[in-house]
Scaffold this active site. Structure first.
Site, PDB file in Angstrom:
ATOM      1  N   LYS A  66       1.137 -34.945  54.167  1.00  0.00           N
ATOM      2  CA  LYS A  66      -0.015 -35.489  55.101  1.00  0.00           C
ATOM      3  C   LYS A  66       0.207 -37.135  55.269  1.00  0.00           C
ATOM      4  O   LYS A  66       0.172 -37.518  56.239  1.00  0.00           O
ATOM      5  CB  LYS A  66      -1.302 -34.919  54.800  1.00  0.00           C
ATOM      6  CG  LYS A  66      -1.152 -33.398  54.871  1.00  0.00           C
ATOM      7  CD  LYS A  66      -2.755 -32.922  54.351  1.00  0.00           C
ATOM      8  CE  LYS A  66      -2.574 -31.383  54.541  1.00  0.00           C
ATOM      9  NZ  LYS A  66      -3.845 -30.828  54.126  1.00  0.00           N
TER      10      LYS A  66
ATOM     11  N   SER B 135      -7.570 -26.656  55.513  1.00  0.00           N
ATOM     12  CA  SER B 135      -7.665 -28.158  55.514  1.00  0.00           C
ATOM     13  C   SER B 135      -7.929 -28.741  56.668  1.00  0.00           C
ATOM     14  O   SER B 135      -8.112 -29.797  57.208  1.00  0.00           O
ATOM     15  CB  SER B 135      -6.594 -28.850  55.003  1.00  0.00           C
ATOM     16  OG  SER B 135      -5.541 -28.601  56.069  1.00  0.00           O
TER      17      SER B 135
ATOM     18  N   GLY C 190       9.270 -26.561  48.526  1.00  0.00           N
ATOM     19  CA  GLY C 190       9.266 -27.659  49.611  1.00  0.00           C
ATOM     20  C   GLY C 190      10.080 -27.233  50.978  1.00  0.00           C
ATOM     21  O   GLY C 190      10.605 -26.049  51.127  1.00  0.00           O
ATOM     22  N   PRO C 191       9.753 -28.165  51.833  1.00  0.00           N
ATOM     23  CA  PRO C 191      10.530 -27.737  53.085  1.00  0.00           C
ATOM     24  C   PRO C 191      11.973 -27.611  53.019  1.00  0.00           C
ATOM     25  O   PRO C 191      12.544 -27.915  52.100  1.00  0.00           O
ATOM     26  CB  PRO C 191       9.953 -28.803  54.035  1.00  0.00           C
ATOM     27  CG  PRO C 191       9.106 -29.775  53.515  1.00  0.00           C
ATOM     28  CD  PRO C 191       9.206 -29.381  51.977  1.00  0.00           C
ATOM     29  N   PRO C 192      12.256 -27.129  54.117  1.00  0.00           N
ATOM     30  CA  PRO C 192      13.998 -27.132  54.207  1.00  0.00           C
ATOM     31  C   PRO C 192      14.843 -28.334  54.055  1.00  0.00           C
ATOM     32  O   PRO C 192      14.180 -29.248  54.868  1.00  0.00           O
ATOM     33  CB  PRO C 192      14.280 -26.278  55.523  1.00  0.00           C
ATOM     34  CG  PRO C 192      13.110 -25.444  55.593  1.00  0.00           C
ATOM     35  CD  PRO C 192      11.926 -26.472  55.309  1.00  0.00           C
ATOM     36  N   GLY C 193      15.857 -28.457  53.466  1.00  0.00           N
ATOM     37  CA  GLY C 193      16.746 -29.430  53.371  1.00  0.00           C
ATOM     38  C   GLY C 193      16.158 -30.634  52.640  1.00  0.00           C
ATOM     39  O   GLY C 193      16.887 -31.668  52.565  1.00  0.00           O
ATOM     40  N   VAL C 194      15.414 -30.343  51.571  1.00  0.00           N
ATOM     41  CA  VAL C 194      15.149 -31.363  50.615  1.00  0.00           C
ATOM     42  C   VAL C 194      15.899 -31.451  49.462  1.00  0.00           C
ATOM     43  O   VAL C 194      15.521 -32.229  48.471  1.00  0.00           O
ATOM     44  CB  VAL C 194      13.431 -31.448  50.169  1.00  0.00           C
ATOM     45  CG1 VAL C 194      12.684 -31.602  51.519  1.00  0.00           C
ATOM     46  CG2 VAL C 194      12.994 -29.821  49.688  1.00  0.00           C
ATOM     47  N   GLY C 195      16.792 -30.468  49.235  1.00  0.00           N
ATOM     48  CA  GLY C 195      17.753 -30.660  48.127  1.00  0.00           C
ATOM     49  C   GLY C 195      17.395 -29.465  47.067  1.00  0.00           C
ATOM     50  O   GLY C 195      17.795 -29.697  46.011  1.00  0.00           O
ATOM     51  N   LYS C 196      16.593 -28.392  47.404  1.00  0.00           N
ATOM     52  CA  LYS C 196      16.324 -27.314  46.232  1.00  0.00           C
ATOM     53  C   LYS C 196      17.437 -26.693  45.562  1.00  0.00           C
ATOM     54  O   LYS C 196      17.687 -26.730  44.362  1.00  0.00           O
ATOM     55  CB  LYS C 196      15.256 -26.212  46.870  1.00  0.00           C
ATOM     56  CG  LYS C 196      13.787 -27.137  47.508  1.00  0.00           C
ATOM     57  CD  LYS C 196      13.142 -26.112  47.796  1.00  0.00           C
ATOM     58  CE  LYS C 196      13.324 -25.224  49.123  1.00  0.00           C
ATOM     59  NZ  LYS C 196      13.773 -26.103  50.367  1.00  0.00           N
ATOM     60  N   THR C 197      18.210 -26.213  46.611  1.00  0.00           N
ATOM     61  CA  THR C 197      19.584 -25.327  45.822  1.00  0.00           C
ATOM     62  C   THR C 197      20.517 -26.665  45.374  1.00  0.00           C
ATOM     63  O   THR C 197      21.007 -26.141  44.472  1.00  0.00           O
ATOM     64  CB  THR C 197      20.129 -24.911  47.198  1.00  0.00           C
ATOM     65  OG1 THR C 197      19.293 -23.854  47.976  1.00  0.00           O
ATOM     66  CG2 THR C 197      21.429 -23.946  46.803  1.00  0.00           C
TER      67      THR C 197
END
Length: 820
Positions: A716, A673, A349-356
């Site tokens: 999107k 796309s 996912g994009p940066p800052g979505v809580g992966k870490t």
């Protein structure tokens, strides 16, 4: 400016490797600073060794720039393995701060005057004679120095091994830039030391004969009183023996595999037969220390309570219901099978979505320790597998280094930014990760440095990535991808209220003060001060406001009362940084709105097409990647194949040039796309028919006008909702993905599935125009009624009979064409 270590009683020469004992705090800080960078460090000798905190006047002007190869921290202190590179001159010294810094310049060695071969041979001979007389130097050093023919390198190599020289003589050799002059001076010093050693031998022989003559036979065999050099040598040997004894004791107490135990015992036997001061002894000691420090059998007791894990995930993260559900399923399987099974979790996912932070929560929920390894920019296979011991400064790979840091063999191991790795001549780190992440292979992971099998099967590996495009397919096959698309505006608002604002109020010392944010102010931050799918930028802006409130709190004390409102945000943060990308004000000819996925999440992608007089040239601008360039060519071929059906001349493309442009040309764009968006804008520009401004679309086009499925649908549609789009055209094959999108989002937009490009044109062009097109695929339509001023329209209406014959002879959607 480079970090600097002040040497006491020692001079480091270029092209030599030394083990330096480091005791002063500033020197240790300088080592840490060098290791944090590229390892470069300046090594300059003090004029007086007793000065504890040297300043600019306490150091010699000439030193050596070197590289920190390895730092070993033991109970007895810190030792650094450094390699000298080149001579330097210290231009200025900064003595304040945590460590010494210096501005230096490299010094070029003066060329040798005349033929230096004679003095080179003389120094070789003198050094061999010196080694034969001095028992402190291993005889193998002669062979190492004997292969050096370069005058400058020979002088530095010999000087580095003459520990008996006075500090002033060693520094003078370092400062002498002429290789020939340095060899001449060194040869004189060697001859002087040889004379001293020969005289010492004669004195000892004379004393031994005198003792044998005067003492009784029973006492004649006792050794004569030795000097300080002999005592120092004996002390070094005793310390070496104590160190070996300590390693043997650690070996007896350490639980490890049979293979590792046999290897350590073999290395210990080799170490006992080595000289304490030899370079190989240092290598063997470091190897044994690494093997013994790894957590071979040390495990942290884990406990998995699904209800507690659910509570932890809900407390740490808002939303992400499907992600949490998959994590709980993963943990439930471990409870039942008592072993880590299944593929590796990969949060994308994009940066800052809580992966870490999700990985940290998993570690907390399972009671495991947490270690993180960032793979961003890694391009050397040795970073994963380690260096072979034949290399200078060899170390194990980052995998084993992190396990040593964790102190347990079953942590949660986060491999962050796995998509940021690259490959070069040093190998492919992604290929090295295949063994690490494969549950069928990682029980026998082999690190090049250890050359032993290490069991990684109890480690819970988790990976993160921003996109999947740069992860090799074999590596993806080891992982289960869990997509985190980003947050809606409502979710960002809740995250800010529940987590970000309280966190920043606490971190900025505002607890106890009346400071708050209204919902309207947070929405203003979301819309006009951040442009992201996650909440990292939102947290930075909240932190910036809290810092300004902290400044006011210092001035006003407990009287501070702050309510941050929408109107008050610019007072704290200045003018708005971003303008929300909205739909166009009105329908426009040659302009269509596409949808794309960027590193910030979903975004509206404007597509512009203009038609110019020309000779059939297709111009593409906007820094497009290869995939989008091919999509534009496919869209153009589709329009040409349907020219007559669209009311265009068959050879219209010979009369015009077509320019396709994507605004924000400095930003690279690529992806499969944008085909239907370019085709729609192209048809609009050629026929001078405006495209509906409340419609956005995504999908790839084939030459036969079929619309192919795409990825990133949630991102999107979120972008379309933010932009005020009323209708979104998606490929019919993507209807199944609508189940992944919250209902609250879908209520704000109409989703229209499309199978062919004809469906796209019906939905994207105005309804009054489409009313004139009752059956676009079946017959050639006279588009001149739409815009009689179109210069590209057919000159005269087609004969219906001819049109029908043509359609029967070459149908557009002949299924037999797919077979051919």
């Amino acid at each position: 400016m480079v970090p600097l270590i002040a040497l006491r009683g020692k001079v480091l020469f270029p092209d030599t490797v030394e083990t330096l004992p480091v005791g002063r705090e500033k020197s240790i800080r300088a080592l840490e600073e060098a290791l944090a960078g590229e390892g470069e460090i300046a090594l300059v000798t003090q004029r007086k060794a007793r000065v504890e905190s040297p300043g600019p006047g306490d150091l010699f002007d000439i030193g050596t720039i070197g590289e920190v190869l390895h730092v070993l921290r033991m109970d007895g202190g810190t030792r650094a393995l450094v390699q000298g590179h080149r001579r330097i001159r210290v231009l200025s010294l900064v003595a304040g701060g945590e460590f010494l810094r210096a501005e230096v310049e490299e010094i070029e060695e003066a060329p040798a005057a005349g033929d230096p071969s004679a003095i080179v041979r003389a120094v070789h001979a003198s050094f061999e004679a010196y080694v034969r007389l001095d028992a402190r130097i291993d005889s193998s050093v002669t062979a190492a120095v004997g292969g050096i023919e370069s005058p400058g390198r020979l002088a530095d190599a010999v000087a580095a091994r003459l520990e008996v020289l006075k500090l002033e003589d060693r520094q003078a050799l370092l400062e002498e830039l002429s290789a020939s002059a340095r060899l001449e001076r060194l040869n004189g010093l060697l001859q002087g030391e040889i004379a001293v050693l020969q005289e010492t031998r004669r004195i000892r022989a004379r004393v031994r004969r005198e003792i044998q003559r005067t003492q009784p036979p029973s006492e004649a065999g006792s050794p004569p009183p030795g000097g300080t050099q002999g005592s120092a040598r004996e002390a070094e040997k005793d310390e070496f023996k104590n160190e070996i004894a300590e390693l043997e004791e650690r070996t007896r107490q350490k639980k490890m595999s049979k293979e590792a135990l046999a290897k350590v015992q073999k290395e210990l036997r080799k170490l006992r037969m080595m000289s304490p001061m030899s370079a190989e002894a240092t290598v063997v000691r470091n190897y044994i220390d690494w093997v013994l420090s790894l957590p071979w059998d040390e495990k942290v007791e884990t406990h998995i309570d699904i209800e507690a894990a659910c509570t932890i995930l809900d407390a740490d993260h808002y939303g992400l219901e499907r992600v949490k559900e998959r994590i709980l399923e993963y943990l439930a399987v471990q409870v039942l099978v008592k072993k880590i099974r299944g593929p590796i979790l990969c949060f994308v996912g994009p940066p800052g979505v809580g992966k870490t932070s999700l990985a940290r929560s998993i570690a907390q929920a399972t009671g495991r320790r947490f270690v993180r390894l960032s793979l961003g920019g890694v391009r050397d296979e040795a970073e994963i597998r380690g260096h072979r011991r034949t290399y200078i400064g060899a170390l194990p790979g980052k995998i084993l280094q992190c396990l040593r840091k964790a102190g347990a063999n079953n942590p949660v191991f986060l491999l962050d930014e796995v998509d940021k790795m690259s490959a070069d001549f040093r190998g492919d780190p992604a290929a090295a990760l295949l063994e690490v992440l494969d549950p069928e292979q990682n029980s026998t992971f082999n690190d090049h440095y250890l050359d032993l099998d290490y069991d990684l099967s109890d480690v819970m590996f988790i990976t993160t990535a921003n996109t999947l495009h740069h992860i090799p397919i074999p590596l993806q096959d080891r992982m289960e991808v869990i997509a985190i698309a980003g947050y809606t505006e409502y979710e960002k608002l809740q995250i800010a209220r529940r987590y970000l604002v309280p966190k920043q109020i606490e971190q900025n010392g505002l607890v106890g003060y009346d400071v708050g944010f209204t919902d309207s102010s947070i929405r203003t931050l979301i819309h006009h001060y951040t442009k992201e799918a996650g909440v990292r930028g939102l947290e930075r802006e909240i932190a910036s406001i809290c810092r300004k409130c902290a400044r006011d709190a210092v001035r006003k004390g407990q009287l501070l009362r702050v309510r941050v409102t929408s109107r008050g945000v610019p007072r704290y943060l200045g003018v708005q940084k971003h303008r929300a990308r909205l739909k166009a004000d009105r329908p426009q000819i040659g302009s269509a709105s596409g949808l794309a996925v960027t590193s910030y999440g979903g975004d509206l992608l404007a597509t512009e097409v203009t038609v110019l007089p020309g000779r059939g040239k297709l111009i593409l601008t906007g820094k497009l990647g290869e995939v989008m360039q091919e999509s534009a060519q496919a869209a153009m071929s589709y329009v040409r194949s349907r020219a007559e059906a669209l009311g265009l001349e068959r050879e219209f493309h010979h009369k015009v040039d077509v320019h396709v442009h994507f605004p924000e040309g400095a930003i690279p764009k690529d992806g499969p796309s944008a085909g239907i968006t370019m085709a729609t804008a192209l048809v609009s520009a050629l026929l001078r028919v405006p495209v509906r401004n409340d419609v956005a679309m995504t999908g790839e086009i084939t030459l036969r006008g079929r619309v192919l499925a795409i990825g990133g649908l949630k991102e999107k549609i979120l972008a379309a909702v933010r932009a005020g789009i009323a209708t979104v055209l998606i490929p019919a094959d993507n209807q199944k993905d609508l189940k992944e999108i919250p209902r609250a989002v879908l209520r704000g937009v109409e989703i229209v599935p499309v199978e062919t490009m004809d469906d796209v044109l019906r939905a994207a062009l105005p309804s009054d125009v489409m009313a004139l097109l009752p059956s676009l695929p079946a017959e050639a339509l006279d588009w001149r009624r739409v815009d009689a001023a179109n210069p590209l329209a057919v000159a005269s209406p087609a004969d219906p009979a001819e049109t029908a014959d043509a359609a029967d002879a070459a149908p557009d959607d002949d299924p037999s064409g797919d077979v051919a």
